[in-house]
Design a protein around this motif. Structure first.
Motif, PDB file in Angstrom:
ATOM      1  N   VAL A   5      -6.009   2.871   6.285  1.00 40.05           N
ATOM      2  CA  VAL A   5      -5.572   1.786   5.603  1.00 40.05           C
ATOM      3  C   VAL A   5      -6.474   0.521   5.451  1.00 40.05           C
ATOM      4  O   VAL A   5      -7.073   0.150   6.315  1.00 40.05           O
ATOM      5  CB  VAL A   5      -4.005   1.025   6.453  1.00 40.05           C
ATOM      6  CG1 VAL A   5      -3.779  -0.356   5.817  1.00 40.05           C
ATOM      7  CG2 VAL A   5      -3.017   2.320   7.101  1.00 40.05           C
ATOM      8  N   THR A   7      -6.621  -3.205   3.447  1.00 45.47           N
ATOM      9  CA  THR A   7      -6.394  -4.307   2.574  1.00 45.47           C
ATOM     10  C   THR A   7      -6.868  -4.975   1.569  1.00 45.47           C
ATOM     11  O   THR A   7      -8.468  -5.528   2.189  1.00 45.47           O
ATOM     12  CB  THR A   7      -5.174  -5.169   3.139  1.00 45.47           C
ATOM     13  OG1 THR A   7      -5.904  -6.055   4.114  1.00 45.47           O
ATOM     14  CG2 THR A   7      -4.022  -4.071   3.795  1.00 45.47           C
ATOM     15  N   LEU A  50       2.731  -3.304   3.597  1.00 44.97           N
ATOM     16  CA  LEU A  50       1.991  -2.041   3.840  1.00 44.97           C
ATOM     17  C   LEU A  50       2.911  -1.249   3.372  1.00 44.97           C
ATOM     18  O   LEU A  50       2.710   0.028   2.938  1.00 44.97           O
ATOM     19  CB  LEU A  50       1.798  -2.034   5.811  1.00 44.97           C
ATOM     20  CG  LEU A  50       0.208  -2.171   5.010  1.00 44.97           C
ATOM     21  CD1 LEU A  50      -0.462  -2.720   7.033  1.00 44.97           C
ATOM     22  CD2 LEU A  50      -0.941  -2.294   4.924  1.00 44.97           C
ATOM     23  N   VAL A  61      -3.185  -3.641  -1.299  1.00 43.10           N
ATOM     24  CA  VAL A  61      -2.621  -2.178  -0.513  1.00 43.10           C
ATOM     25  C   VAL A  61      -3.448  -1.528  -0.646  1.00 43.10           C
ATOM     26  O   VAL A  61      -2.728  -0.128  -1.739  1.00 43.10           O
ATOM     27  CB  VAL A  61      -0.901  -2.376   0.373  1.00 43.10           C
ATOM     28  CG1 VAL A  61      -0.902  -1.213   1.455  1.00 43.10           C
ATOM     29  CG2 VAL A  61      -0.954  -3.053   0.936  1.00 43.10           C
ATOM     30  N   VAL A  63      -3.515   2.985   0.829  1.00 42.65           N
ATOM     31  CA  VAL A  63      -3.859   3.840   2.421  1.00 42.65           C
ATOM     32  C   VAL A  63      -3.730   5.452   1.591  1.00 42.65           C
ATOM     33  O   VAL A  63      -3.218   5.622   0.723  1.00 42.65           O
ATOM     34  CB  VAL A  63      -1.691   3.762   2.266  1.00 42.65           C
ATOM     35  CG1 VAL A  63      -1.033   4.605   3.682  1.00 42.65           C
ATOM     36  CG2 VAL A  63      -1.152   2.314   2.633  1.00 42.65           C
ATOM     37  N   PHE A  68      -1.307   2.020  -3.414  1.00 49.90           N
ATOM     38  CA  PHE A  68       0.119   2.139  -2.665  1.00 49.90           C
ATOM     39  C   PHE A  68       1.442   1.399  -3.868  1.00 49.90           C
ATOM     40  O   PHE A  68       2.285   3.010  -3.465  1.00 49.90           O
ATOM     41  CB  PHE A  68       1.050   0.870  -1.606  1.00 49.90           C
ATOM     42  CG  PHE A  68       1.540   1.145  -1.171  1.00 49.90           C
ATOM     43  CD1 PHE A  68       2.258   2.023  -0.119  1.00 49.90           C
ATOM     44  CD2 PHE A  68       3.515   0.918  -1.238  1.00 49.90           C
ATOM     45  CE1 PHE A  68       3.761   2.258   0.362  1.00 49.90           C
ATOM     46  CE2 PHE A  68       4.659   0.942  -1.205  1.00 49.90           C
ATOM     47  CZ  PHE A  68       4.573   1.264  -0.329  1.00 49.90           C
ATOM     48  N   THR A  79       3.992   8.906   6.322  1.00 55.15           N
ATOM     49  CA  THR A  79       4.152   7.521   7.209  1.00 55.15           C
ATOM     50  C   THR A  79       5.580   7.479   7.714  1.00 55.15           C
ATOM     51  O   THR A  79       6.157   7.399   7.492  1.00 55.15           O
ATOM     52  CB  THR A  79       4.028   5.751   6.371  1.00 55.15           C
ATOM     53  OG1 THR A  79       2.328   6.270   5.832  1.00 55.15           O
ATOM     54  CG2 THR A  79       4.043   4.897   7.082  1.00 55.15           C
ATOM     55  N   LEU A 152       0.092   8.236   9.598  1.00 51.23           N
ATOM     56  CA  LEU A 152       0.316   6.998   9.451  1.00 51.23           C
ATOM     57  C   LEU A 152       1.362   6.494  10.646  1.00 51.23           C
ATOM     58  O   LEU A 152       2.370   6.710  10.005  1.00 51.23           O
ATOM     59  CB  LEU A 152      -0.151   6.209   8.720  1.00 51.23           C
ATOM     60  CG  LEU A 152      -0.057   4.931   9.143  1.00 51.23           C
ATOM     61  CD1 LEU A 152      -0.827   4.546   9.754  1.00 51.23           C
ATOM     62  CD2 LEU A 152      -0.131   4.316   7.825  1.00 51.23           C
TER      63      LEU A 152
END
Length: 303
Positions: A5, A7, A50, A61, A63, A68, A79, A152
């Motif tokens: 992850v 950001t 997220l 974001v 991931v 994202f 996730t 995650l």
């Protein structure tokens, strides 16, 4: 290490209020990342962004190395999450609630029973969820998040409502997830002790700003260990030590000295004894993580 992850200047505004202010998170594969801050600091808002539950005002974001917004479905399929409080159908049993999520996630039966076993709800699976205690509801929410055994796992205050024994069990579970199932865990908490016991990395947020990010060892290294010496005559001891090249600072009934190794401490002690000054106590002191937190945030506010 692979980044799971990240950001970039993640920001969320509600009108004129900035709840998340240019936050740059980095969570590595296999981490248990503790997202720490007081209530209202912006933790839940960040986690919602997220997961696509809140739209960022600005920033990005990423991931699993993917943006994202452009890869929402594939990211969410890998996730699991529990945000704020568990969602469930009160008129259905725990098992029936798990079956609903099973259909949505398209996972086999063994996942359902393994997840219930992990959170110790297997003996309560046929009881209606509406009759669960607060702690049991929290366990059910965690079981739902675990159902697909995701890469995650995002947990928002996962020990809410649990008794001390339950908190210990969930703590042990979270610590074991990276090794047992290859999961990366991102969990938020306002409890320092909770994060200290379970996390390998930590991010500290206050008023929407990320104030610290790094390994737990890096945070502990900010504790600045020092030596506190109490003598029969601190004023004379202070003058003597200053004359010998030390830098004592009077602090209540003690003199404090920083940056000394064992040989230097022993020599300081010998200096005082030779001068006829009785040394009553020598202590090593370190700041607690709570003190470090309060220094970082610049305020004395309860966690």
């Amino acid at each position: 290490m692979n980044t799971i992850v990240s950001t970039r200047n993640l920001t969320k505004r509600y009108g004129s209020a900035c709840r998340v202010d240019q936050v740059n998170l980095t969570v590595y594969e296999g981490d248990v990342y503790g997202f720490l801050g007081p209530n209202g600091a912006g933790k839940s808002t960040t986690l919602k962004m997220l997961l696509g539950l809140a739209k960022p005002t600005g920033g990005q974001v990423i991931v699993f190395g993917k943006e994202f917004e452009k890869n929402r479905r594939s990211i969410l399929s890998q996730t699991g999450s529990l945000i704020e409080s568990p969602s469930y159908y009160g008129h259905l049993t725990g098992l029936e609630n798990m079956r609903v999520v099973q259909r949505l996630r398209n996972v086999p039966d063994r996942n359902v029973f393994e997840a219930l076993r992990i959170v110790r709800l297997e003996n309560h699976k046929d009881k209606k969820a509406g009759q669960y205690s607060l702690g049991m509801k929290q366990r059910l929410g965690i079981a739902m998040a675990l159902l697909a055994f995701p890469r995650l796992l995002i947990l928002d205050e996962p020990t809410n409502g649990l008794d001390p024994a339950g908190i210990g069990e969930i703590r042990e579970l979270i610590r074991s997830l990276p090794q047992r199932f290859g999961m990366t865990v991102l969990l938020s908490s306002h409890m320092l002790a909770e994060i200290e016991q379970v996390a390998t990395s930590v991010g500290i947020i206050s008023d929407g700003k990320l104030l610290f990010q790094g390994g737990m060892d890096q945070l502990r290294n900010r504790s600045e260990a020092h030596i506190a010496i109490k003598t029969q005559d601190n004023e004379t001891a202070e003058r003597l030590l200053l004359g010998q090249g030390y830098s004592p600072v009077a602090n209540g009934d003690y003199l404090t000295l920083k940056g000394l190794g064992d040989p230097q401490i022993a020599e300081a002690n010998r200096t005082l004894i030779r001068a006829g000054i009785d040394v009553i106590r020598i202590e090593e002191r370190q700041k607690s993580l709570e003190s470090i937190f309060l220094e970082l945030t610049g305020r004395e506010r309860s966690l």
